[in-house]
Scaffold this motif. Structure first.
Motif, short mmCIF file in Angstrom:
data_model
loop_
_atom_site.label_atom_id
_atom_site.label_comp_id
_atom_site.label_asym_id
_atom_site.label_seq_id
_atom_site.Cartn_x
_atom_site.Cartn_y
_atom_site.Cartn_z
N ALA A 132 21.89 42.20 -10.67
CA ALA A 132 22.00 42.84 -11.98
C ALA A 132 21.26 44.17 -12.00
CB ALA A 132 21.46 41.91 -13.06
N LEU A 133 20.10 44.21 -11.35
CA LEU A 133 19.33 45.45 -11.30
C LEU A 133 20.09 46.53 -10.55
CD1 LEU A 133 16.65 46.99 -11.77
CD2 LEU A 133 15.90 46.08 -9.56
N HIS A 134 20.66 46.18 -9.41
CA HIS A 134 21.41 47.16 -8.63
C HIS A 134 22.60 47.69 -9.42
CE1 HIS A 134 19.84 45.70 -4.42
NE2 HIS A 134 18.89 46.20 -5.21
N ASP A 135 23.28 46.80 -10.13
CA ASP A 135 24.42 47.22 -10.95
C ASP A 135 23.97 48.16 -12.06
OD1 ASP A 135 27.29 46.92 -11.77
OD2 ASP A 135 26.34 46.12 -13.57
N LEU A 136 22.85 47.82 -12.71
CA LEU A 136 22.31 48.66 -13.77
C LEU A 136 21.99 50.06 -13.26
CD1 LEU A 136 20.95 48.93 -16.66
CD2 LEU A 136 18.84 48.20 -15.53
N LEU A 137 21.26 50.13 -12.14
CA LEU A 137 20.86 51.43 -11.62
C LEU A 137 22.06 52.23 -11.12
CD1 LEU A 137 17.57 50.48 -9.75
CD2 LEU A 137 17.80 51.65 -11.94
N ALA A 138 22.99 51.55 -10.46
CA ALA A 138 24.18 52.27 -9.97
C ALA A 138 24.96 52.87 -11.12
CB ALA A 138 25.06 51.32 -9.15
N THR A 139 25.08 52.13 -12.22
CA THR A 139 25.80 52.63 -13.39
C THR A 139 25.15 53.90 -13.93
OG1 THR A 139 26.59 50.43 -14.01
CG2 THR A 139 26.49 52.09 -15.76
N GLY A 152 9.02 44.41 -5.58
CA GLY A 152 10.08 44.94 -4.73
C GLY A 152 10.30 46.43 -4.78
N ALA A 153 9.25 47.21 -5.11
CA ALA A 153 9.43 48.66 -5.19
C ALA A 153 9.92 49.24 -3.87
CB ALA A 153 8.11 49.32 -5.59
N ASP A 154 9.35 48.80 -2.76
CA ASP A 154 9.70 49.39 -1.47
C ASP A 154 11.10 48.97 -1.03
OD1 ASP A 154 7.21 50.59 -1.48
OD2 ASP A 154 6.28 49.01 -0.28
N SER A 155 11.48 47.73 -1.29
CA SER A 155 12.84 47.31 -0.93
C SER A 155 13.87 47.99 -1.83
CB SER A 155 12.98 45.78 -1.01
OG SER A 155 12.75 45.33 -2.34
N LEU A 156 13.51 48.23 -3.09
CA LEU A 156 14.42 48.96 -3.97
C LEU A 156 14.60 50.39 -3.49
CD1 LEU A 156 16.13 49.08 -6.55
CD2 LEU A 156 14.05 49.75 -7.79
N ALA A 157 13.52 51.02 -3.05
CA ALA A 157 13.62 52.39 -2.53
C ALA A 157 14.53 52.41 -1.30
CB ALA A 157 12.23 52.91 -2.18
N ARG A 158 14.41 51.41 -0.44
CA ARG A 158 15.28 51.36 0.74
C ARG A 158 16.74 51.20 0.33
NH1 ARG A 158 10.97 48.32 2.81
NH2 ARG A 158 12.00 46.35 2.30
N TRP A 159 17.00 50.33 -0.64
CA TRP A 159 18.38 50.12 -1.09
C TRP A 159 18.96 51.41 -1.66
CZ3 TRP A 159 20.48 50.45 -6.06
CH2 TRP A 159 21.83 50.05 -6.16
N LEU A 160 18.17 52.11 -2.47
CA LEU A 160 18.65 53.37 -3.04
C LEU A 160 18.99 54.36 -1.93
CD1 LEU A 160 16.14 53.63 -5.99
CD2 LEU A 160 18.62 53.42 -6.22
N GLU A 167 19.96 53.58 1.06
CA GLU A 167 21.19 53.11 1.71
C GLU A 167 22.43 53.49 0.91
OE1 GLU A 167 20.39 48.99 1.92
OE2 GLU A 167 18.98 49.15 3.61
N GLN A 168 22.25 53.71 -0.40
CA GLN A 168 23.38 54.13 -1.25
C GLN A 168 23.61 55.63 -1.19
OE1 GLN A 168 24.95 51.34 -2.39
NE2 GLN A 168 23.19 50.47 -1.29
N GLY A 169 22.81 56.34 -0.40
CA GLY A 169 22.99 57.77 -0.23
C GLY A 169 22.11 58.63 -1.09
N HIS A 170 21.17 58.03 -1.83
CA HIS A 170 20.27 58.79 -2.68
C HIS A 170 19.03 59.23 -1.90
CE1 HIS A 170 22.65 57.63 -6.15
NE2 HIS A 170 22.59 56.38 -5.73
N PRO A 221 23.20 61.90 -3.95
CA PRO A 221 23.68 62.45 -2.67
C PRO A 221 24.00 63.93 -2.79
CG PRO A 221 24.75 60.37 -3.15
CD PRO A 221 24.00 60.76 -4.39
N GLY A 222 23.35 64.73 -1.97
CA GLY A 222 23.60 66.15 -1.96
C GLY A 222 22.79 66.93 -2.98
N ASP A 223 22.04 66.23 -3.87
CA ASP A 223 21.23 66.89 -4.86
C ASP A 223 19.88 67.25 -4.25
OD1 ASP A 223 23.22 66.49 -6.63
OD2 ASP A 223 22.25 64.90 -7.75
N PRO A 224 19.19 68.25 -4.82
CA PRO A 224 17.87 68.55 -4.33
C PRO A 224 16.91 67.41 -4.63
CG PRO A 224 18.31 69.76 -6.34
CD PRO A 224 19.59 69.10 -5.94
N GLY A 225 15.98 67.13 -3.73
CA GLY A 225 15.04 66.04 -3.92
C GLY A 225 13.96 66.41 -4.89
#
Length: 209
Positions: A146-153, A173-181, A183-186, A205-209
């Protein structure tokens, strides 16, 4: 958080009302704001340490007529901070919890920023809404899917150069969430760490950090 199935992320909390008040103080705003709270919402006894870290050390909104969003607004400390710090911005305050939304609306009105705050349930957010910045202490306890769906939306609703600014507890899970993000190209930048919390800035993806 209440026990059993009645959580701060319940749409209609069953906890008996126990009204309270907390003070919101910001280092760059020359006023203190009293916020109404209640049982059945997130951290009703006081602004929780993660939210406080986001307010103190997180990114500040840019000036100008921007559109910002507080995802999982609770009773509104981040929403009001954004509205006070960016007096030309429109701020969306989004939460599944009806009691929290009512409090945010009342707190925004009492602070004099209600005309620029749009309080909404997730399903009532316009599908074509584009935001110039996201701030969130996300509801980690809703579960990973549910968290991943919320953030992706919400990440998909950003303007091209917009970023999301999150605070997440390391032990949740801050560090695992950062890894997942990632992996999604962020592009994920750790802005800071304090007392077990991480501040994460997320560019698309492609935006300035």
């Amino acid at each position: 958080m209440t026990s059993g199935a009645d959580h701060y992320f319940s749409s209609r909390p069953r906890a008996a009302s126990r009204p309270g008040r907390v003070v919101l103080a910001l280092d760059d705003v020359d006023r203190e704001v009293v916020l109404r709270t209640d049982a059945g919402t997130f951290s009703p006894g006081g602004i929780d340490p993660g939210t406080r870290f986001l307010l103190d050390d997180g990114a500040r909104p840019a000036p100008g007529p921007t559109t910002l969003v507080d995802v999982g607004c609770g009773y509104g400390p981040v929403t009001l901070a954004l509205a006070l710090r960016a007096p030309e911005a429109t701020v969306w305050a989004v939460d599944v919890n009806a009691r929290a939304r009512e409090l945010t609306r009342a707190n925004a009105d009492a602070a004099g920023v209600g005309a620029r705050v749009r309080v909404a349930a997730p399903e009532d957010v316009p599908a074509d809404l584009v935001v110039d910045g996201i701030w969130s202490n996300p509801p980690i306890r809703v579960g990973k899917a549910a968290l991943h769906d919320l953030l992706a939306t919400w990440l998909a609703r950003r303007a091209p150069d917009a970023a999301a600014h999150l605070v997440v507890a390391r032990n949740l899970g801050a560090d695992s969430l950062a890894r997942w993000l990632g992996e999604q190209g962020h592009t994920v930048t750790r802005r800071g760490s304090r007392r077990g919390y991480r501040l994460l800035d997320v560019a698309g993806p492609g935006d300035p950090g």
